[in-house]
Write a protein that holds these residues in place. Structure first.
Motif, PDB file in Angstrom:
ATOM      1  N   TRP A   4     -31.792 -17.099   5.593  1.00  0.00           N
ATOM      2  CA  TRP A   4     -32.216 -16.377   4.698  1.00  0.00           C
ATOM      3  C   TRP A   4     -33.528 -16.871   3.907  1.00  0.00           C
ATOM      4  CZ3 TRP A   4     -33.415 -18.646  -0.110  1.00  0.00           C
ATOM      5  CH2 TRP A   4     -32.819 -19.885  -0.307  1.00  0.00           C
ATOM      6  N   GLU A   5     -34.246 -15.893   3.325  1.00  0.00           N
ATOM      7  CA  GLU A   5     -35.399 -16.558   2.727  1.00  0.00           C
ATOM      8  C   GLU A   5     -35.629 -15.310   1.530  1.00  0.00           C
ATOM      9  OE1 GLU A   5     -38.725 -15.533   5.646  1.00  0.00           O
ATOM     10  OE2 GLU A   5     -38.672 -13.497   5.222  1.00  0.00           O
ATOM     11  N   LEU A   6     -36.652 -15.742   0.503  1.00  0.00           N
ATOM     12  CA  LEU A   6     -36.892 -15.243  -0.615  1.00  0.00           C
ATOM     13  C   LEU A   6     -38.388 -14.763  -0.375  1.00  0.00           C
ATOM     14  CD1 LEU A   6     -36.078 -17.477  -3.490  1.00  0.00           C
ATOM     15  CD2 LEU A   6     -34.831 -15.455  -2.791  1.00  0.00           C
ATOM     16  N   ARG A   7     -38.620 -13.406  -0.763  1.00  0.00           N
ATOM     17  CA  ARG A   7     -39.872 -12.671  -0.707  1.00  0.00           C
ATOM     18  C   ARG A   7     -40.258 -12.274  -2.063  1.00  0.00           C
ATOM     19  NH1 ARG A   7     -39.873  -7.547  -1.141  1.00  0.00           N
ATOM     20  NH2 ARG A   7     -38.560  -6.366   0.214  1.00  0.00           N
ATOM     21  N   PRO A   8     -41.527 -12.190  -2.747  1.00  0.00           N
ATOM     22  CA  PRO A   8     -41.808 -11.609  -3.683  1.00  0.00           C
ATOM     23  C   PRO A   8     -41.536 -10.210  -3.736  1.00  0.00           C
ATOM     24  CG  PRO A   8     -43.867 -12.817  -2.735  1.00  0.00           C
ATOM     25  CD  PRO A   8     -42.699 -12.848  -1.807  1.00  0.00           C
ATOM     26  N   ALA A   9     -41.015  -9.635  -4.816  1.00  0.00           N
ATOM     27  CA  ALA A   9     -40.561  -8.368  -5.024  1.00  0.00           C
ATOM     28  C   ALA A   9     -41.564  -7.207  -5.014  1.00  0.00           C
ATOM     29  CB  ALA A   9     -39.525  -7.946  -6.108  1.00  0.00           C
ATOM     30  N   THR A  10     -41.563  -6.030  -4.710  1.00  0.00           N
ATOM     31  CA  THR A  10     -42.656  -5.240  -5.047  1.00  0.00           C
ATOM     32  C   THR A  10     -42.071  -3.913  -5.849  1.00  0.00           C
ATOM     33  OG1 THR A  10     -42.435  -3.782  -3.135  1.00  0.00           O
ATOM     34  CG2 THR A  10     -43.719  -5.662  -2.928  1.00  0.00           C
ATOM     35  N   GLY A  92     -25.895 -17.408  -2.099  1.00  0.00           N
ATOM     36  CA  GLY A  92     -26.199 -17.601  -3.379  1.00  0.00           C
ATOM     37  C   GLY A  92     -26.314 -18.747  -4.120  1.00  0.00           C
ATOM     38  N   THR A  93     -25.440 -19.712  -3.519  1.00  0.00           N
ATOM     39  CA  THR A  93     -25.495 -21.235  -4.059  1.00  0.00           C
ATOM     40  C   THR A  93     -26.791 -21.674  -3.708  1.00  0.00           C
ATOM     41  OG1 THR A  93     -23.383 -21.622  -4.024  1.00  0.00           O
ATOM     42  CG2 THR A  93     -24.543 -23.606  -3.735  1.00  0.00           C
ATOM     43  N   ALA A  94     -27.479 -21.445  -2.329  1.00  0.00           N
ATOM     44  CA  ALA A  94     -28.736 -22.064  -1.961  1.00  0.00           C
ATOM     45  C   ALA A  94     -30.036 -21.454  -2.621  1.00  0.00           C
ATOM     46  CB  ALA A  94     -28.714 -21.783  -0.439  1.00  0.00           C
ATOM     47  N   VAL A  95     -29.872 -20.059  -2.875  1.00  0.00           N
ATOM     48  CA  VAL A  95     -31.053 -19.204  -3.661  1.00  0.00           C
ATOM     49  C   VAL A  95     -30.814 -20.130  -4.912  1.00  0.00           C
ATOM     50  CG1 VAL A  95     -31.727 -17.231  -4.734  1.00  0.00           C
ATOM     51  CG2 VAL A  95     -30.784 -17.395  -2.358  1.00  0.00           C
ATOM     52  N   LEU A  96     -29.951 -19.935  -5.670  1.00  0.00           N
ATOM     53  CA  LEU A  96     -29.749 -20.623  -6.999  1.00  0.00           C
ATOM     54  C   LEU A  96     -30.338 -21.804  -6.777  1.00  0.00           C
ATOM     55  CD1 LEU A  96     -28.974 -20.211 -10.145  1.00  0.00           C
ATOM     56  CD2 LEU A  96     -26.341 -21.072  -9.618  1.00  0.00           C
ATOM     57  N   ARG A  97     -29.898 -22.885  -6.183  1.00  0.00           N
ATOM     58  CA  ARG A  97     -30.385 -24.281  -6.192  1.00  0.00           C
ATOM     59  C   ARG A  97     -31.791 -24.370  -6.107  1.00  0.00           C
ATOM     60  NH1 ARG A  97     -28.607 -27.597  -8.690  1.00  0.00           N
ATOM     61  NH2 ARG A  97     -30.895 -28.106  -9.164  1.00  0.00           N
ATOM     62  N   GLU A  98     -32.389 -23.480  -5.221  1.00  0.00           N
ATOM     63  CA  GLU A  98     -33.899 -23.394  -5.023  1.00  0.00           C
ATOM     64  C   GLU A  98     -34.602 -22.979  -6.294  1.00  0.00           C
ATOM     65  OE1 GLU A  98     -37.354 -20.883  -2.624  1.00  0.00           O
ATOM     66  OE2 GLU A  98     -35.641 -21.663  -1.516  1.00  0.00           O
TER      67      GLU A  98
END
Length: 157
Positions: A4-10, A92-98
């Motif tokens: 998974w990865e996070l990218r800025p929303a548009t 979800g846990t990993a995203v929240l932790r980041e």
């Protein structure tokens, strides 16, 4: 756990996020007698702020979102939705932790609200959130920044 990865929303992400919100919140909103098919989507559209929002992608595909909006005394964790097929997978846990690690590093208090009776509350409690206030629909939670006493001082050069 999948990659998974996070990218800025548009601004272009708003419809996908609104649809995901409607799916994810439906059961809890129906239980609370508050589900309205149009309103659940419109409330997201009205408050969508791409500057503070990230899209969660799993294997390069839209899978969720989360926002961390600055406010006077804290950051608000908002619009944290993950596709139902991925819930319970650890993403979800990993995203929240980041995101919480970022807030901890900055010494930032984090606030959120979760629907009364939502299983997501347990996730937040496991990550240090505690009850602030509640009403018949929402539970408001807060988390003070966490520090590690084992951090070693850095030498200046």
């Amino acid at each position: 756990m999948a990659d998974w990865e996070l990218r800025p929303a548009t601004a272009a992400d708003v419809d996908a996020v609104a649809e995901l919100r409607a799916v994810v919140l439906r059961t809890d909103l129906e239980r609370l007698g508050r589900y309205d098919e149009q309103r659940v989507r419109q409330r997201l559209r009205d408050g969508f702020a791409p500057a503070y929002t990230w899209v969660v992608e799993v294997d390069g595909v839209f899978a969720g979102c989360v926002a961390l909006r600055p406010d006077a005394d804290a950051h608000w964790l908002e619009h944290f939705y993950l596709a139902p097929r991925l819930q319970g997978s650890g993403i979800g846990t990993a995203v929240l932790r980041e995101l919480l690690d970022r807030c901890d590093s900055a010494g930032t208090l984090v606030r959120l609200n979760v629907l009364r009776g939502s299983p997501a509350r347990r996730l937040y409690e496991r990550h240090g959130f505690s009850l602030d206030t509640e009403d018949p629909v929402d539970v408001f939670m807060v988390r003070a920044p966490m520090t590690t006493s084992a951090e070693a001082p850095t030498a200046s050069m």
